[in-house]
Design a protein around this motif. Structure first.
Motif, PDB file in Angstrom:
ATOM      1  N   PHE A   6      42.779  43.660  33.927  1.00 55.02           N
ATOM      2  CA  PHE A   6      42.584  42.710  35.019  1.00 55.02           C
ATOM      3  C   PHE A   6      43.779  42.731  35.971  1.00 55.02           C
ATOM      4  CE2 PHE A   6      42.704  38.258  36.698  1.00 55.02           C
ATOM      5  CZ  PHE A   6      41.626  38.396  37.558  1.00 55.02           C
ATOM      6  N   ARG A   7      44.978  42.768  35.413  1.00 58.46           N
ATOM      7  CA  ARG A   7      46.173  42.841  36.267  1.00 58.46           C
ATOM      8  C   ARG A   7      46.178  44.141  37.071  1.00 58.46           C
ATOM      9  NH1 ARG A   7      48.547  41.333  31.394  1.00 58.46           N
ATOM     10  NH2 ARG A   7      49.723  43.290  31.318  1.00 58.46           N
ATOM     11  N   ARG A   8      45.764  45.238  36.454  1.00 61.78           N
ATOM     12  CA  ARG A   8      45.683  46.515  37.184  1.00 61.78           C
ATOM     13  C   ARG A   8      44.636  46.444  38.294  1.00 61.78           C
ATOM     14  NH1 ARG A   8      45.952  48.908  31.678  1.00 61.78           N
ATOM     15  NH2 ARG A   8      48.078  49.633  31.436  1.00 61.78           N
ATOM     16  N   ALA A   9      43.528  45.779  38.020  1.00 64.87           N
ATOM     17  CA  ALA A   9      42.489  45.618  39.040  1.00 64.87           C
ATOM     18  C   ALA A   9      43.038  44.851  40.237  1.00 64.87           C
ATOM     19  CB  ALA A   9      41.272  44.903  38.453  1.00 64.87           C
ATOM     20  N   LEU A  10      43.729  43.753  39.978  1.00 64.22           N
ATOM     21  CA  LEU A  10      44.310  42.977  41.071  1.00 64.22           C
ATOM     22  C   LEU A  10      45.344  43.798  41.840  1.00 64.22           C
ATOM     23  CD1 LEU A  10      44.794  39.465  39.413  1.00 64.22           C
ATOM     24  CD2 LEU A  10      42.942  40.206  40.942  1.00 64.22           C
ATOM     25  N   ALA A  11      46.198  44.517  41.124  1.00 65.67           N
ATOM     26  CA  ALA A  11      47.229  45.330  41.770  1.00 65.67           C
ATOM     27  C   ALA A  11      46.616  46.448  42.603  1.00 65.67           C
ATOM     28  CB  ALA A  11      48.183  45.906  40.725  1.00 65.67           C
ATOM     29  N   SER A  12      45.479  46.973  42.193  1.00 67.46           N
ATOM     30  CA  SER A  12      44.815  48.045  42.938  1.00 67.46           C
ATOM     31  C   SER A  12      44.239  47.552  44.259  1.00 67.46           C
ATOM     32  CB  SER A  12      43.694  48.671  42.095  1.00 67.46           C
ATOM     33  OG  SER A  12      44.223  49.305  40.957  1.00 67.46           O
ATOM     34  N   LEU A  13      44.145  46.250  44.429  1.00 68.23           N
ATOM     35  CA  LEU A  13      43.612  45.679  45.670  1.00 68.23           C
ATOM     36  C   LEU A  13      44.714  45.221  46.628  1.00 68.23           C
ATOM     37  CD1 LEU A  13      40.543  43.655  44.366  1.00 68.23           C
ATOM     38  CD2 LEU A  13      40.557  45.831  45.597  1.00 68.23           C
ATOM     39  N   VAL A  14      45.946  45.646  46.400  1.00 72.42           N
ATOM     40  CA  VAL A  14      47.034  45.327  47.327  1.00 72.42           C
ATOM     41  C   VAL A  14      47.123  46.479  48.324  1.00 72.42           C
ATOM     42  CG1 VAL A  14      49.504  44.899  47.590  1.00 72.42           C
ATOM     43  CG2 VAL A  14      48.269  43.968  45.608  1.00 72.42           C
ATOM     44  N   ASN A  15      46.591  46.227  49.517  1.00 70.51           N
ATOM     45  CA  ASN A  15      46.584  47.242  50.572  1.00 70.51           C
ATOM     46  C   ASN A  15      47.887  47.122  51.358  1.00 70.51           C
ATOM     47  OD1 ASN A  15      46.176  48.903  52.764  1.00 70.51           O
ATOM     48  ND2 ASN A  15      44.025  48.348  52.988  1.00 70.51           N
ATOM     49  N   ARG A  16      48.814  47.968  51.014  1.00 69.49           N
ATOM     50  CA  ARG A  16      50.159  47.887  51.570  1.00 69.49           C
ATOM     51  C   ARG A  16      50.169  48.096  53.081  1.00 69.49           C
ATOM     52  NH1 ARG A  16      54.103  48.103  48.261  1.00 69.49           N
ATOM     53  NH2 ARG A  16      55.345  49.638  49.338  1.00 69.49           N
ATOM     54  N   SER A  17      49.252  48.871  53.618  1.00 69.77           N
ATOM     55  CA  SER A  17      49.237  49.058  55.075  1.00 69.77           C
ATOM     56  C   SER A  17      48.807  47.775  55.784  1.00 69.77           C
ATOM     57  CB  SER A  17      48.343  50.236  55.472  1.00 69.77           C
ATOM     58  OG  SER A  17      47.013  50.018  55.064  1.00 69.77           O
ATOM     59  N   ASP A  18      47.937  46.979  55.183  1.00 72.23           N
ATOM     60  CA  ASP A  18      47.517  45.708  55.785  1.00 72.23           C
ATOM     61  C   ASP A  18      48.627  44.670  55.774  1.00 72.23           C
ATOM     62  OD1 ASP A  18      44.996  46.594  56.375  1.00 72.23           O
ATOM     63  OD2 ASP A  18      43.972  45.408  54.840  1.00 72.23           O
ATOM     64  N   ILE A  19      49.466  44.703  54.775  1.00 67.57           N
ATOM     65  CA  ILE A  19      50.515  43.680  54.701  1.00 67.57           C
ATOM     66  C   ILE A  19      51.790  44.107  55.415  1.00 67.57           C
ATOM     67  CG2 ILE A  19      49.620  42.624  52.603  1.00 67.57           C
ATOM     68  CD1 ILE A  19      51.859  43.986  51.041  1.00 67.57           C
ATOM     69  N   ALA A  20      51.839  45.345  55.899  1.00 68.56           N
ATOM     70  CA  ALA A  20      53.054  45.821  56.573  1.00 68.56           C
ATOM     71  C   ALA A  20      53.324  45.055  57.867  1.00 68.56           C
ATOM     72  CB  ALA A  20      52.947  47.314  56.854  1.00 68.56           C
ATOM     73  N   ALA A  21      52.280  44.737  58.644  1.00 70.43           N
ATOM     74  CA  ALA A  21      52.481  44.064  59.940  1.00 70.43           C
ATOM     75  C   ALA A  21      53.156  42.702  59.790  1.00 70.43           C
ATOM     76  CB  ALA A  21      51.161  43.957  60.685  1.00 70.43           C
ATOM     77  N   PRO A  22      52.641  41.807  58.935  1.00 68.93           N
ATOM     78  CA  PRO A  22      53.318  40.519  58.837  1.00 68.93           C
ATOM     79  C   PRO A  22      54.697  40.601  58.181  1.00 68.93           C
ATOM     80  CG  PRO A  22      51.368  40.554  57.408  1.00 68.93           C
ATOM     81  CD  PRO A  22      51.407  41.838  58.176  1.00 68.93           C
ATOM     82  N   LEU A  23      55.010  41.740  57.598  1.00 67.64           N
ATOM     83  CA  LEU A  23      56.307  41.912  56.933  1.00 67.64           C
ATOM     84  C   LEU A  23      57.222  42.841  57.717  1.00 67.64           C
ATOM     85  CD1 LEU A  23      55.169  42.304  53.217  1.00 67.64           C
ATOM     86  CD2 LEU A  23      56.075  40.279  54.348  1.00 67.64           C
ATOM     87  N   ARG A  60      39.267  52.168  41.921  1.00 71.55           N
ATOM     88  CA  ARG A  60      40.106  51.933  40.739  1.00 71.55           C
ATOM     89  C   ARG A  60      40.061  50.473  40.323  1.00 71.55           C
ATOM     90  NH1 ARG A  60      45.006  54.896  39.136  1.00 71.55           N
ATOM     91  NH2 ARG A  60      45.852  52.818  38.849  1.00 71.55           N
ATOM     92  N   ALA A  61      40.093  49.589  41.306  1.00 67.18           N
ATOM     93  CA  ALA A  61      40.039  48.158  41.017  1.00 67.18           C
ATOM     94  C   ALA A  61      38.743  47.815  40.286  1.00 67.18           C
ATOM     95  CB  ALA A  61      40.159  47.344  42.301  1.00 67.18           C
ATOM     96  N   GLU A  62      37.637  48.349  40.760  1.00 66.54           N
ATOM     97  CA  GLU A  62      36.345  48.091  40.109  1.00 66.54           C
ATOM     98  C   GLU A  62      36.317  48.646  38.694  1.00 66.54           C
ATOM     99  OE1 GLU A  62      33.613  49.795  42.923  1.00 66.54           O
ATOM    100  OE2 GLU A  62      33.578  47.954  44.151  1.00 66.54           O
ATOM    101  N   TYR A  63      36.883  49.837  38.498  1.00 69.43           N
ATOM    102  CA  TYR A  63      36.942  50.441  37.163  1.00 69.43           C
ATOM    103  C   TYR A  63      37.719  49.544  36.206  1.00 69.43           C
ATOM    104  CZ  TYR A  63      38.545  53.481  33.409  1.00 69.43           C
ATOM    105  OH  TYR A  63      38.853  53.989  32.178  1.00 69.43           O
ATOM    106  N   PHE A  64      38.910  49.126  36.617  1.00 71.48           N
ATOM    107  CA  PHE A  64      39.729  48.262  35.756  1.00 71.48           C
ATOM    108  C   PHE A  64      39.046  46.920  35.517  1.00 71.48           C
ATOM    109  CE2 PHE A  64      43.465  50.848  37.365  1.00 71.48           C
ATOM    110  CZ  PHE A  64      43.650  51.516  36.169  1.00 71.48           C
ATOM    111  N   TYR A  65      38.432  46.389  36.557  1.00 68.51           N
ATOM    112  CA  TYR A  65      37.761  45.096  36.430  1.00 68.51           C
ATOM    113  C   TYR A  65      36.606  45.172  35.424  1.00 68.51           C
ATOM    114  CZ  TYR A  65      35.329  40.813  37.638  1.00 68.51           C
ATOM    115  OH  TYR A  65      34.716  39.598  37.572  1.00 68.51           O
ATOM    116  N   LYS A  66      35.820  46.243  35.493  1.00 67.41           N
ATOM    117  CA  LYS A  66      34.696  46.399  34.548  1.00 67.41           C
ATOM    118  C   LYS A  66      35.195  46.485  33.112  1.00 67.41           C
ATOM    119  CE  LYS A  66      31.313  48.210  37.676  1.00 67.41           C
ATOM    120  NZ  LYS A  66      30.667  49.313  38.280  1.00 67.41           N
TER     121      LYS A  66
END
Length: 186
Positions: A6-23, A60-66
């Motif tokens: 579950f933690r891997r699934a959540l981590a796989s959904l961190v889109n670093r390019s999307d969060i680059a702008a506010p950071l 990958r997120a879906e795989y880990f989540y399943k």
């Protein structure tokens, strides 16, 4: 949150390019040990072959989540609390939370706390998730890895891995710098 998949699934959904702008005033970390830490007269990241963060991947997120789903307590999908100090990057966390909600229906309540309240909650364990800044007090990979030792005052997650602890302690005691560097990389 004890389920590693579950933690891997959540981590796989961190889109670093999307969060680059506010950071924009931060530099995004590529791993726990930053680029400016040096080892053997070069960047630790270069020496360690720049092992990076878990890549963004819905598949990958879906795989880990399943793999995690049979053991998940779905009642905790609503109302889990993510705490963060009031001086951090709430916009970036918002992007991450949107992905978690969209893909898994996992919704967290974000609590932005004054520093003293945040620290008290972090130390008492009164949260489900927390944004925690990792800093090192000296120029060594060890400075960034030590918070993951079981007896570290900064190990708020309770993480423990016997092999990691043994390897990190060996790296700190190694006589030859090259041996120490190899152990930190491991």
């Amino acid at each position: 949150f004890a389920n590693a998949n579950f933690r891997r699934a959540l981590a796989s959904l961190v889109n670093r390019s999307d969060i680059a702008a506010p950071l924009a005033h931060y530099s995004l970390a590529e791993g726990i040990v930053p680029m400016d830490v040096s080892l053997l007269d070069r960047s630790y990241r270069e020496y360690a072959e720049n092992v990076s963060c878990i890549p963004y991947s819905i598949g990958r997120a879906e795989y880990f989540y399943k793999n995690a789903e049979p053991s998940l307590d779905m009642d905790k999908f609503v109302g889990a609390r993510l705490i963060m100090p009031d001086d951090t990057m709430a916009d970036a966390v918002g992007y991450i939370m949107q992905e978690w909600q969209k893909e898994f229906g996992f919704y967290c309540i974000v609590e932005i706390l004054p520093t003293a309240d945040y620290r008290a909650r972090l130390e008492s364990g009164d949260y489900e998730l927390a944004v925690v800044e990792l800093t090192g007090g000296y120029n060594s990979p060890e400075a960034y890895m030590k918070p993951f030792l079981r007896d570290s005052a900064e190990n708020f997650s309770g993480y423990y891995n016997m092999e990691f602890e043994r390897t990190l302690r060996q790296a700190g005691r190694a006589v030859e710098l090259s041996e120490s560097a190899d152990l930190y990389t491991k």
